[in-house]
Design a protein around this motif. Structure first.
Motif, PDB file in Angstrom:
ATOM      1  N   ALA A 132      11.332   1.054  -3.251  1.00 51.61           N
ATOM      2  CA  ALA A 132      10.549   0.004  -4.070  1.00 51.61           C
ATOM      3  C   ALA A 132       8.408   0.863  -4.346  1.00 51.61           C
ATOM      4  O   ALA A 132       8.766   0.468  -5.753  1.00 51.61           O
ATOM      5  CB  ALA A 132      10.333  -1.176  -3.800  1.00 51.61           C
ATOM      6  N   THR A 133       8.350   1.396  -3.316  1.00 51.55           N
ATOM      7  CA  THR A 133       6.821   1.805  -3.718  1.00 51.55           C
ATOM      8  C   THR A 133       7.293   2.743  -4.060  1.00 51.55           C
ATOM      9  O   THR A 133       5.302   2.943  -4.820  1.00 51.55           O
ATOM     10  CB  THR A 133       6.882   1.829  -1.848  1.00 51.55           C
ATOM     11  OG1 THR A 133       7.199   2.770  -1.304  1.00 51.55           O
ATOM     12  CG2 THR A 133       6.191   0.537  -1.631  1.00 51.55           C
ATOM     13  N   GLU A 134       7.833   4.081  -4.169  1.00 51.90           N
ATOM     14  CA  GLU A 134       7.590   4.678  -4.460  1.00 51.90           C
ATOM     15  C   GLU A 134       8.125   4.717  -6.000  1.00 51.90           C
ATOM     16  O   GLU A 134       7.505   5.553  -7.390  1.00 51.90           O
ATOM     17  CB  GLU A 134       8.519   6.116  -4.208  1.00 51.90           C
ATOM     18  CG  GLU A 134       8.628   6.857  -2.863  1.00 51.90           C
ATOM     19  CD  GLU A 134       6.483   7.235  -2.568  1.00 51.90           C
ATOM     20  OE1 GLU A 134       6.136   8.124  -3.616  1.00 51.90           O
ATOM     21  OE2 GLU A 134       6.092   6.589  -1.030  1.00 51.90           O
ATOM     22  N   GLU A 135       8.773   3.927  -6.330  1.00 53.28           N
ATOM     23  CA  GLU A 135       9.392   4.083  -7.578  1.00 53.28           C
ATOM     24  C   GLU A 135       8.390   3.074  -8.672  1.00 53.28           C
ATOM     25  O   GLU A 135       7.165   3.853  -9.584  1.00 53.28           O
ATOM     26  CB  GLU A 135      10.423   2.897  -7.691  1.00 53.28           C
ATOM     27  CG  GLU A 135      11.866   3.961  -7.634  1.00 53.28           C
ATOM     28  CD  GLU A 135      12.887   3.011  -7.452  1.00 53.28           C
ATOM     29  OE1 GLU A 135      12.564   1.438  -7.148  1.00 53.28           O
ATOM     30  OE2 GLU A 135      13.930   3.122  -6.447  1.00 53.28           O
ATOM     31  N   VAL A 148      -2.625   4.590  -3.453  1.00 53.86           N
ATOM     32  CA  VAL A 148      -4.006   4.144  -2.449  1.00 53.86           C
ATOM     33  C   VAL A 148      -4.494   2.872  -3.452  1.00 53.86           C
ATOM     34  O   VAL A 148      -4.644   2.303  -2.878  1.00 53.86           O
ATOM     35  CB  VAL A 148      -4.767   4.749  -3.058  1.00 53.86           C
ATOM     36  CG1 VAL A 148      -6.774   5.050  -2.396  1.00 53.86           C
ATOM     37  CG2 VAL A 148      -4.784   5.996  -2.218  1.00 53.86           C
ATOM     38  N   ALA A 149      -4.496   2.603  -5.314  1.00 59.49           N
ATOM     39  CA  ALA A 149      -4.804   1.312  -5.462  1.00 59.49           C
ATOM     40  C   ALA A 149      -3.932   0.480  -5.338  1.00 59.49           C
ATOM     41  O   ALA A 149      -4.410  -0.928  -5.558  1.00 59.49           O
ATOM     42  CB  ALA A 149      -4.707   1.494  -6.965  1.00 59.49           C
ATOM     43  N   ARG A 150      -2.247   0.391  -5.165  1.00 58.12           N
ATOM     44  CA  ARG A 150      -1.368  -0.509  -4.519  1.00 58.12           C
ATOM     45  C   ARG A 150      -1.695  -1.305  -2.450  1.00 58.12           C
ATOM     46  O   ARG A 150      -1.081  -2.072  -2.395  1.00 58.12           O
ATOM     47  CB  ARG A 150      -0.425  -0.842  -4.782  1.00 58.12           C
ATOM     48  CG  ARG A 150       0.091   0.035  -6.004  1.00 58.12           C
ATOM     49  CD  ARG A 150       1.165   0.243  -6.877  1.00 58.12           C
ATOM     50  NE  ARG A 150       2.545   0.094  -6.059  1.00 58.12           N
ATOM     51  CZ  ARG A 150       2.873  -0.881  -5.742  1.00 58.12           C
ATOM     52  NH1 ARG A 150       3.243  -1.597  -6.804  1.00 58.12           N
ATOM     53  NH2 ARG A 150       4.366  -0.983  -5.170  1.00 58.12           N
ATOM     54  N   HIS A 151      -2.448  -0.424  -1.959  1.00 59.67           N
ATOM     55  CA  HIS A 151      -2.348  -0.358  -0.855  1.00 59.67           C
ATOM     56  C   HIS A 151      -0.717  -0.453   0.075  1.00 59.67           C
ATOM     57  O   HIS A 151      -0.831  -1.151   0.465  1.00 59.67           O
ATOM     58  CB  HIS A 151      -2.773  -1.760   0.010  1.00 59.67           C
ATOM     59  CG  HIS A 151      -3.691  -2.172  -0.497  1.00 59.67           C
ATOM     60  ND1 HIS A 151      -5.267  -1.576  -0.587  1.00 59.67           N
ATOM     61  CD2 HIS A 151      -4.834  -2.960  -2.107  1.00 59.67           C
ATOM     62  CE1 HIS A 151      -6.519  -2.416  -0.968  1.00 59.67           C
ATOM     63  NE2 HIS A 151      -6.505  -2.532  -2.365  1.00 59.67           N
ATOM     64  N   ASP A 152      -0.113   0.649  -0.997  1.00 65.99           N
ATOM     65  CA  ASP A 152       0.814   0.876  -0.317  1.00 65.99           C
ATOM     66  C   ASP A 152       0.941   1.209   1.490  1.00 65.99           C
ATOM     67  O   ASP A 152       2.510   1.258   1.711  1.00 65.99           O
ATOM     68  CB  ASP A 152       1.747   1.785  -0.792  1.00 65.99           C
ATOM     69  CG  ASP A 152       2.102   1.381  -2.020  1.00 65.99           C
ATOM     70  OD1 ASP A 152       2.845   0.237  -1.936  1.00 65.99           O
ATOM     71  OD2 ASP A 152       2.523   1.781  -3.356  1.00 65.99           O
ATOM     72  N   LEU A 178       1.328  14.411  -0.103  1.00 66.09           N
ATOM     73  CA  LEU A 178       1.280  12.774   0.548  1.00 66.09           C
ATOM     74  C   LEU A 178      -0.180  12.402   0.195  1.00 66.09           C
ATOM     75  O   LEU A 178      -0.976  13.063   0.825  1.00 66.09           O
ATOM     76  CB  LEU A 178       1.931  12.821   1.590  1.00 66.09           C
ATOM     77  CG  LEU A 178       1.327  13.766   2.484  1.00 66.09           C
ATOM     78  CD1 LEU A 178       0.630  12.992   3.797  1.00 66.09           C
ATOM     79  CD2 LEU A 178       2.645  14.331   3.909  1.00 66.09           C
ATOM     80  N   GLY A 179       0.035  11.133   0.678  1.00 61.25           N
ATOM     81  CA  GLY A 179      -0.959  10.377   1.350  1.00 61.25           C
ATOM     82  C   GLY A 179      -0.867   9.654   1.904  1.00 61.25           C
ATOM     83  O   GLY A 179       0.879   8.959   2.937  1.00 61.25           O
ATOM     84  N   TRP A 180      -1.929   9.451   3.338  1.00 61.45           N
ATOM     85  CA  TRP A 180      -2.095   8.145   4.467  1.00 61.45           C
ATOM     86  C   TRP A 180      -3.975   7.882   4.485  1.00 61.45           C
ATOM     87  O   TRP A 180      -4.218   8.630   3.522  1.00 61.45           O
ATOM     88  CB  TRP A 180      -1.299   8.742   5.716  1.00 61.45           C
ATOM     89  CG  TRP A 180      -3.044   9.966   6.081  1.00 61.45           C
ATOM     90  CD1 TRP A 180      -2.920  11.307   5.542  1.00 61.45           C
ATOM     91  CD2 TRP A 180      -2.903   9.338   7.177  1.00 61.45           C
ATOM     92  NE1 TRP A 180      -4.144  11.657   6.573  1.00 61.45           N
ATOM     93  CE2 TRP A 180      -3.890  10.871   7.499  1.00 61.45           C
ATOM     94  CE3 TRP A 180      -3.334   8.497   8.714  1.00 61.45           C
ATOM     95  CZ2 TRP A 180      -4.466  10.655   8.892  1.00 61.45           C
ATOM     96  CZ3 TRP A 180      -3.940   8.554   9.058  1.00 61.45           C
ATOM     97  CH2 TRP A 180      -4.693   9.600   9.859  1.00 61.45           C
ATOM     98  N   GLY A 181      -4.004   6.739   5.524  1.00 65.45           N
ATOM     99  CA  GLY A 181      -5.170   6.363   5.136  1.00 65.45           C
ATOM    100  C   GLY A 181      -6.045   4.865   5.379  1.00 65.45           C
ATOM    101  O   GLY A 181      -5.143   4.644   4.004  1.00 65.45           O
ATOM    102  N   LEU A 182      -6.415   4.423   5.717  1.00 65.27           N
ATOM    103  CA  LEU A 182      -6.175   2.862   5.386  1.00 65.27           C
ATOM    104  C   LEU A 182      -8.084   3.094   5.174  1.00 65.27           C
ATOM    105  O   LEU A 182      -9.060   2.739   4.308  1.00 65.27           O
ATOM    106  CB  LEU A 182      -6.533   1.798   6.778  1.00 65.27           C
ATOM    107  CG  LEU A 182      -6.735   0.189   6.038  1.00 65.27           C
ATOM    108  CD1 LEU A 182      -5.659   0.068   5.464  1.00 65.27           C
ATOM    109  CD2 LEU A 182      -6.445  -0.421   6.850  1.00 65.27           C
ATOM    110  N   LEU A 195       3.504   0.586   4.283  1.00 66.29           N
ATOM    111  CA  LEU A 195       4.010   1.134   4.880  1.00 66.29           C
ATOM    112  C   LEU A 195       4.331   0.506   7.313  1.00 66.29           C
ATOM    113  O   LEU A 195       5.087   0.250   7.390  1.00 66.29           O
ATOM    114  CB  LEU A 195       3.628   2.403   4.559  1.00 66.29           C
ATOM    115  CG  LEU A 195       5.289   3.838   5.629  1.00 66.29           C
ATOM    116  CD1 LEU A 195       6.213   3.267   5.532  1.00 66.29           C
ATOM    117  CD2 LEU A 195       4.113   4.894   5.230  1.00 66.29           C
ATOM    118  N   ILE A 196       2.964   0.448   7.314  1.00 71.31           N
ATOM    119  CA  ILE A 196       3.227   0.907   8.365  1.00 71.31           C
ATOM    120  C   ILE A 196       3.543  -0.698   8.586  1.00 71.31           C
ATOM    121  O   ILE A 196       3.917  -0.660  10.304  1.00 71.31           O
ATOM    122  CB  ILE A 196       1.170   1.376   8.986  1.00 71.31           C
ATOM    123  CG1 ILE A 196       0.774   1.992   8.353  1.00 71.31           C
ATOM    124  CG2 ILE A 196       0.851   0.551   9.998  1.00 71.31           C
ATOM    125  CD1 ILE A 196       1.474   3.060   9.305  1.00 71.31           C
TER     126      ILE A 196
END
Length: 265
Positions: free
Chosen positions: A159-162, A125-129, A92-96, A133-134
């Protein structure tokens, strides 16, 4: 008539008190809903922070090479931390400001999946997903009473996962990527967190079918889906905001004004 005046005044006061009581109850219920959702969000962020603080850098030649290629291909220029921890059940990924990708030990041991995992998580990360989400969760907290907002929050997450899948399969083999999804889902039994997991709790079948089909239409549909979700979310917010606005009181007729005009003689 004089004795009826106190009774009418007390009835009006009771009615006004009842309206105030209902308004206080509604405000309390709204605040409770907002508080529950925001506290769940804050708890998830604390969990992610604890996992990240206790993680260690993932040092492996194949993972490092996959990391560098994913950074280059996705156009990410800022530093992204690649960490391994036994706390996370799946990648998983997270963080700004300082994004982090957390890898579980079982996935880290399967270095053949490094390309697929890195391509997917770096796409987020590239798409600022994650910031999206937040923002979506905060909007959900503010307008939790609107069922459409719940639906759109779920659809936006899907949609972000797809879209990340479509980004990844342009760089890795589709069959091996689908196999990575199937392998990761067997490990993805954990708490629901405000993160961008490689495998979520839903829509896995649709994602795998899209991965194994022609990627070009899927990429376009992912973009259109994300755009439609954003437009629908904005519409839902407008409707929800209008529902919160107080209704204008009806204009009273001036005293002595007749209810209808007299017919000419």
């Amino acid at each position: 008539t004089a004795s009826a005046a106190p009774f009418a005044a007390s009835s009006a006061a009771a009615a006004e008190g009842g309206q105030i009581g209902w308004a206080a109850a509604l405000i309390g219920a709204y605040g409770l809903g907002v508080g529950l959702i925001l506290s769940h969000l804050a708890g998830g962020l604390r969990t992610l922070r604890r996992w990240t603080d206790g993680a260690r850098p993932l040092v492996h030649p194949l993972w490092g090479a996959a990391y560098d290629r994913a950074m280059f291909r996705s156009g990410v220029r800022r530093k992204v931390r690649l960490l391994v921890t036994a706390d996370t059940p799946s990648p998983l990924g997270w963080g700004l400001r300082r994004p982090a990708i957390l890898i579980d030990p079982a996935t880290a041991a399967r270095d053949a999946e490094a390309e697929a995992v890195m391509a997917h998580e770096m796409a987020h990360v590239a798409r600022h997903d994650w910031p999206m989400l937040i923002v979506s969760r905060i909007v959900l907290a503010l307008f939790w009473f609107n069922p459409l907002v719940w639906l759109l929050d779920r659809r936006l997450s899907d949609a972000t996962e797809e879209a990340a899948d479509m980004h990844a399969i342009r760089r890795v083999d589709r069959a091996s990527y689908a196999q990575t999804l199937l392998t990761s889902v067997r490990l993805a039994a954990g708490p629901s967190l405000p993160a961008t997991p490689m495998v979520g709790r839903s829509n896995l079948g649709r994602r795998i079918r899209a991965v194994l089909d022609d990627p070009a239409p899927g990429a376009r549909s992912g973009l259109w889906t994300a755009t439609a979700c954003a437009v629908a979310m904005a519409s839902a917010l407008t409707i929800a905001a209008l529902e919160l606005l107080p209704a204008k009181p009806a204009m009273a007729k001036p005293a002595g004004q007749p209810a209808y005009a007299a017919a000419p003689a």
